[in-house]
Every structure is written in C-alpha cells, then in structure tokens.
Design an enzyme around this catalytic site. Structure first.
Site, PDB file in Angstrom:
ATOM      1  N   LYS A  64       1.220   4.506  -2.712  1.00  0.00           N
ATOM      2  CA  LYS A  64       1.031   5.904  -2.333  1.00  0.00           C
ATOM      3  C   LYS A  64       2.290   6.735  -2.627  1.00  0.00           C
ATOM      4  O   LYS A  64       2.202   7.904  -2.998  1.00  0.00           O
ATOM      5  CB  LYS A  64       0.625   5.995  -0.860  1.00  0.00           C
ATOM      6  N   TYR A  93       0.844  -1.210   0.000  1.00  0.00           N
ATOM      7  CA  TYR A  93       0.000   0.000   0.000  1.00  0.00           C
ATOM      8  C   TYR A  93       0.875   1.256   0.000  1.00  0.00           C
ATOM      9  O   TYR A  93       0.646   2.185  -0.778  1.00  0.00           O
ATOM     10  CB  TYR A  93      -0.928  -0.031   1.211  1.00  0.00           C
TER      11      TYR A  93
HETATM   12  P1  NDP Z   1     -12.909   4.322   1.757  1.00  0.00           P
HETATM   13  O1  NDP Z   1     -12.583   2.872   1.811  1.00  0.00           O
HETATM   14  O2  NDP Z   1     -13.760   4.921   2.825  1.00  0.00           O
HETATM   15  O3  NDP Z   1     -13.591   4.662   0.334  1.00  0.00           O
HETATM   16  C1  NDP Z   1     -12.978   4.230  -0.841  1.00  0.00           C
HETATM   17  C2  NDP Z   1     -13.671   4.823  -2.025  1.00  0.00           C
HETATM   18  O4  NDP Z   1     -12.979   4.386  -3.206  1.00  0.00           O
HETATM   19  C3  NDP Z   1     -15.118   4.369  -2.170  1.00  0.00           C
HETATM   20  O5  NDP Z   1     -15.876   5.431  -2.694  1.00  0.00           O
HETATM   21  C4  NDP Z   1     -15.014   3.223  -3.175  1.00  0.00           C
HETATM   22  O6  NDP Z   1     -16.177   3.037  -3.956  1.00  0.00           O
HETATM   23  C5  NDP Z   1     -13.889   3.730  -4.066  1.00  0.00           C
HETATM   24  N1  NDP Z   1     -13.206   2.677  -4.800  1.00  0.00           N
HETATM   25  C6  NDP Z   1     -12.502   1.640  -4.301  1.00  0.00           C
HETATM   26  N2  NDP Z   1     -12.046   0.875  -5.303  1.00  0.00           N
HETATM   27  C7  NDP Z   1     -12.475   1.448  -6.454  1.00  0.00           C
HETATM   28  C8  NDP Z   1     -12.324   1.117  -7.817  1.00  0.00           C
HETATM   29  N3  NDP Z   1     -11.662   0.035  -8.210  1.00  0.00           N
HETATM   30  N4  NDP Z   1     -12.912   1.930  -8.751  1.00  0.00           N
HETATM   31  C9  NDP Z   1     -13.629   3.020  -8.367  1.00  0.00           C
HETATM   32  N5  NDP Z   1     -13.793   3.372  -7.085  1.00  0.00           N
HETATM   33  C10 NDP Z   1     -13.228   2.593  -6.135  1.00  0.00           C
HETATM   34  O7  NDP Z   1     -11.499   5.053   1.655  1.00  0.00           O
HETATM   35  P2  NDP Z   1     -11.024   6.488   2.227  1.00  0.00           P
HETATM   36  O8  NDP Z   1     -12.056   7.484   1.976  1.00  0.00           O
HETATM   37  O9  NDP Z   1     -10.495   6.287   3.578  1.00  0.00           O
HETATM   38  O10 NDP Z   1      -9.763   6.750   1.274  1.00  0.00           O
HETATM   39  C11 NDP Z   1      -9.832   7.539   0.099  1.00  0.00           C
HETATM   40  C12 NDP Z   1      -8.433   7.732  -0.449  1.00  0.00           C
HETATM   41  O11 NDP Z   1      -7.612   8.339   0.539  1.00  0.00           O
HETATM   42  C13 NDP Z   1      -7.734   6.416  -0.805  1.00  0.00           C
HETATM   43  O12 NDP Z   1      -6.950   6.596  -1.950  1.00  0.00           O
HETATM   44  C14 NDP Z   1      -6.870   6.143   0.411  1.00  0.00           C
HETATM   45  O13 NDP Z   1      -5.783   5.342   0.085  1.00  0.00           O
HETATM   46  C15 NDP Z   1      -6.480   7.548   0.797  1.00  0.00           C
HETATM   47  N6  NDP Z   1      -6.079   7.677   2.186  1.00  0.00           N
HETATM   48  C16 NDP Z   1      -6.926   7.363   3.229  1.00  0.00           C
HETATM   49  C17 NDP Z   1      -6.495   7.507   4.531  1.00  0.00           C
HETATM   50  C18 NDP Z   1      -7.372   7.204   5.704  1.00  0.00           C
HETATM   51  O14 NDP Z   1      -6.851   7.234   6.836  1.00  0.00           O
HETATM   52  N7  NDP Z   1      -8.645   6.925   5.553  1.00  0.00           N
HETATM   53  C19 NDP Z   1      -5.152   7.982   4.845  1.00  0.00           C
HETATM   54  C20 NDP Z   1      -4.347   8.287   3.689  1.00  0.00           C
HETATM   55  C21 NDP Z   1      -4.807   8.134   2.431  1.00  0.00           C
HETATM   56  P3  NDP Z   1     -17.378   2.017  -3.541  1.00  0.00           P
HETATM   57  O15 NDP Z   1     -18.197   2.720  -2.493  1.00  0.00           O
HETATM   58  O16 NDP Z   1     -18.115   1.823  -4.818  1.00  0.00           O
HETATM   59  O17 NDP Z   1     -16.731   0.769  -3.031  1.00  0.00           O
END
Ligand code: NDP
Length: 248
Positions: free
Chosen positions: A160, A156
C-alpha cells in the site's frame, strides 16, 4: 458538480466491497462502468445488473490483475470497443496478514503481484487511451496502514505504501497529457476484507478513530467520484485520506 456523463471507467475488483461501491457511484454520476472481477463473476454481474436496472451503463470483465498479459489484452479490447478509457480505479487488492516471523515468500509475492504489479499493469494499459485523449484519471486504493504501518501487516502495508510512489510517479510522468493520478487511503472499512475483525477488536479500534467508528464503502466511493470528476482537475499526486481521522 461531479458529473461523469460520457466517460468510461474501469474499476478493478468491482465485484465486492469498496470497488463495488465505487462502480455504483461512478455509474450514478453518469459514467459507463466496466466491473472487473477474478473469481466473483456472479457478484460482478449482480453489480452490473443493479446499475442497469437503475438506468445506468455497466458491463463486466474477468481477469486476474496479477497476470499482466491478461490485463493488457483485456484493457486493449475495452479501449478498442469503447474508443476511450477515461477513468481507472485500481482497486483490486488482497490482504494476507500475519506476524513477519511467519511470512511465507509465496504470500509476499502474491501480495505484490496483485496489489502493486496489478495496479501498474492496469495503469500502463489504460493510460494509452488517456494519453491520446490528453485527459484521464487514475485512482489507486492505498490504505491507512501504508502510512502508519500495522503489526501483522508488514507485507500488505508495503504494497500500500508502494502505491503512493506509483501514483506520484504517474502523476509526474503524465501531467503534461492531462492525466491525474491520486491515491485514496481508506481507514478501516466494513467489507469482506475486514470481516475477520472481532467486535472486541473493533471496540479497541474505534478508540483510535476520532470519528469513533469504522467506515462504509460508500464513504470511499464519494472520494472516488470526486477524484474522477472534472472538478478535481488540479489535484494530482495526492493521498486523500478517508479514515475518520485515524491518521492525519
Ligand atoms: P474485498 O476483499 O471486499 O474485495 C476485493 C475485490 O478485489 C473483489 O472484487 C475481488 O474480486 C477483487 N480482486 C481480488 N484479487 C483480484 C485479482 N487478482 N484480480 C482482479 N480482482 C481481484 O476488498 P475491499 O473492498 O475491502 O478492498 C478494496 C481495496 O481497498 C483493496 O485494494 C484494499 O487493499 C483496499 N483497502 C481496504 C480497506 C478495508 O478496510 N476494507 C482499508 C484500506 C484499503 P472477486 O470478487 O472476483 O474475488
């Protein structure tokens, strides 16, 4: 300050968590927001309906960012419909954690396919319209672990870290066309992705964060609106850390 009226923004993974907060904040600032999802159609619709109920503009579009052809077709269709694409928030991401010793090749491939290939495919498609307009904003969601590393997150963290190279390259390649590309690197944010963190782990984690707490999705959304705005026109190739001071 930070108004986005008349702009069209695509947020990949806008159905939940950080993407949802970014979509809502962009819409509140006046943008027409396109909310992408892969599985959560009902959740995406709820986000869009909420925005519309508040007088904003939103629509939903389902595609898997790991499927480059689907990304291209969907974004081409959106550009055809709206005749523009001003802001791309490449937010869709997954985490598959575990010790390196147990890392499965299929998980490594899926992480890169969604987190990196997906972001690149979306950029390639969205910047076509931005280049014509000689203006655009690309915002990637990196992570504090892309810079710090984290035990149990080798793959992961690699995805990133990769996004920083992507953003800096896009920033250089498209600068002459008025397009900026930046990364927001969040610390630990309370979303579905981090629900696995127990209270005991959170207590330990909070000791490493100068501000003493994990963040909220809206903390990231505020950075997103800023980077998307005209006011951020001289900011490109940067990593904006929103992490409570966890990494400086
Ligand atoms: P969530 O797991 O809460 O949400 C993930 C989102 O991405 C959902 O809307 C999901 O859609 C969508 N998604 C996942 N896979 C796909 C795909 N193959 N195609 C299209 N959409 C997809 O994640 P977060 O909101 O926590 O994270 C958002 C971003 O921020 C990510 O890139 C994560 O790596 C990054 N991040 C998060 C942190 C955290 O602490 N939460 C920290 C640092 C970075 P669906 O609802 O349809 O499944």
């Amino acid at each position: 300050m930070f108004r986005l009226d008349g702009k069209v923004a695509l947020v990949t993974g806008g159905s939940r968590g950080i993407g949802r907060a970014c979509a809502e904040a962009l819409a509140e600032s006046g943008a027409h927001v396109i909310i992408n999802y892969v599985k959560g159609e009902a959740a995406a619709k709820e986000v869009a309906d909420g925005i519309i109920a508040k007088g904003g503009k939103a629509e939903i579009v389902g595609f898997d960012v790991a499927d480059s052809k689907a990304v291209e077709t969907a974004i081409e269709g959106l550009i055809e419909k709206h005749k523009r694409m001003d802001i791309l928030v490449a937010n869709a991401g997954i985490a598959i954690d575990g010790l390196l010793l147990r890392l499965k090749e299929e998980d490594l491939d899926r992480l890169f396919a969604v987190n990196v290939k997906g972001a690149i495919a979306a950029t390639k498609a969205a910047t076509r319209a931005m280049m014509k307009a000689r203006s655009g904003r690309v915002i990637y969601l990196g992570s504090v672990v892309g810079e710090m590393g984290n035990a149990g997150q080798t793959a992961y963290a690699a995805t990133k870290a990769a996004l920083m190279g992507v953003a800096k390259s896009v920033a250089r390649e498209y600068a002459s066309r008025g397009i900026t590309a930046n990364v927001i690197a969040p610390g630990y944010i309370d979303t579905d992705m981090t629900t696995g963190i127990t209270d005991a782990m959170k207590e330990q984690l909070n000791k490493l964060i100068p501000l003493g707490r994990t963040g909220a999705a809206k903390d990231i959304a505020a950075a997103c609106v800023y980077l998307a705005s005209d006011e951020a026109n001289y900011v490109t190739g940067q990593v904006l850390r929103v992490n409570g001071g966890m990494h400086m």
